[in-house]
Design an enzyme around this catalytic site. Structure first.
Site, short mmCIF file in Angstrom:
data_model
loop_
_atom_site.label_atom_id
_atom_site.label_comp_id
_atom_site.label_asym_id
_atom_site.label_seq_id
_atom_site.Cartn_x
_atom_site.Cartn_y
_atom_site.Cartn_z
N TYR A 1 0.85 -14.31 -14.65
CA TYR A 1 0.10 -13.32 -13.86
C TYR A 1 -1.37 -13.70 -13.79
CZ TYR A 1 -2.19 -8.88 -12.74
OH TYR A 1 -2.98 -7.90 -12.17
N SER B 1 0.81 -1.23 0.00
CA SER B 1 0.00 0.00 0.00
C SER B 1 0.83 1.27 0.00
CB SER B 1 -0.95 0.00 1.20
OG SER B 1 -0.27 -0.32 2.40
N THR B 2 2.05 1.19 -0.50
CA THR B 2 2.88 2.40 -0.56
C THR B 2 2.67 3.19 -1.84
OG1 THR B 2 4.73 1.11 -1.44
CG2 THR B 2 4.66 1.43 0.95
N GLY C 1 -0.04 3.30 -5.78
CA GLY C 1 -1.05 2.70 -6.64
C GLY C 1 -2.37 2.44 -5.96
N ILE C 2 -3.00 1.33 -6.35
CA ILE C 2 -4.31 0.98 -5.81
C ILE C 2 -4.25 0.79 -4.31
CG2 ILE C 2 -6.07 -0.84 -5.79
CD1 ILE C 2 -5.61 -1.17 -8.80
#
Length: 261
Positions: A150, A15-16, A18-19
């Site tokens: 992915y 959570s550093t 982007g989303i």
């Protein structure tokens, strides 16, 4: 309708930026206490400075590893909301994808959520309330040929989330997956900026629409989502308002996936 997470503690992995950072911000706006996670102290500190909020704290840990998950669990043994967001993508033709590529992507995208959920869900069930959310992708349903490994990890998240949800019936704990489509995170914005810089698009907005038209032509939205649009759905699923939603794969993909369910 007000989404109220006051008194709840939420851990958002990866959570550093982007989303993940957008999710952390949305949960703070709903009055949750939020734990930000990233791989380095520098990235965590930068995220904390960006959020600039008294109810946010951070923990650096590489959740792609057993040791990193164990350290995070030791530091934060009890949370009410777990958002398994940590993940990445690599673009490699399937027949050129090495064992290491398959295994490293699986370790981060899947096993991080498995390890953390395996600890937190039973404890949530004992307390009678909890929310676990896996951030998957529309690529779980439309496997991208340029990144099959992915797509495999994102499909695996759906299976894990559904199986864990069924394992804790009638406990007050819900486990769900969120499936974003193309989203204007820093990663995508950086890619689109190259088109602006080389003159093939006038600005990021046009570059985003061009990308969707070329790469995701089934999109109904016909533009990439904003990070906040994904985070808003996560905030709802993290709240008491979503108490009858569990074992679900909820799409916020702009209609890219043509299947109705």
């Amino acid at each position: 309708m007000k989404i109220d997470l006051a008194g709840r503690t939420a851990l958002v992995t990866g959570s550093t930026a982007g989303i993940g950072l957008g999710i952390a911000r949305a949960l703070l706006d709903c009055d949750a206490d939020v734990i930000v996670n990233g791989r380095t102290d520098e990235r965590v500190d930068a995220a904390l400075a960006s959020l600039d909020h008294p109810r946010v704290r951070g923990m650096a840990a590489d959740v792609a590893t057993d040791e990193g998950c164990a350290a995070l669990i030791a530091a934060e043994p009890d949370v009410d909301v777990l958002v398994n967001n940590a993940g990445t993508i690599s673009i490699t033709p399937v027949f050129d994808t090495s064992d290491e590529d398959w295994e490293s992507l699986f370790a981060l995208n899947v096993m991080s959520g498995v390890r953390l959920s395996r600890h937190h869900i039973p404890r949530m069930a004992e307390r009678g309330w909890g929310r676990v959310i896996f951030i998957s992708s529309e690529s779980a349903l439309h496997i991208p040929t340029e990144s099959v490994h992915y797509g495999m990890t994102k499909a695996a998240q759906l299976a894990v989330a559904r199986g864990m949800a069924e394992s804790v019936p009638a406990t007050g704990v819900t486990v769900n997956s969120i499936l974003p489509g193309p989203t204007l995170s820093e990663l995508m914005t950086g890619m689109l900026q190259q088109q602006v810089d080389d003159g093939s698009a006038a600005d990021i907005e046009q570059a985003g629409r061009d990308f969707i038209a070329d790469q995701r032509p089934t999109s109904i939205l016909q533009r990439p989502a904003e990070v906040e649009e994904v985070a808003n759905l996560v905030a709802y699923v993290a709240s008491s308002l979503s108490s009858a939603t569990t074992g679900a794969a909820l799409r916020v993909d702009g209609g890219v996936v043509r299947a109705i369910p």
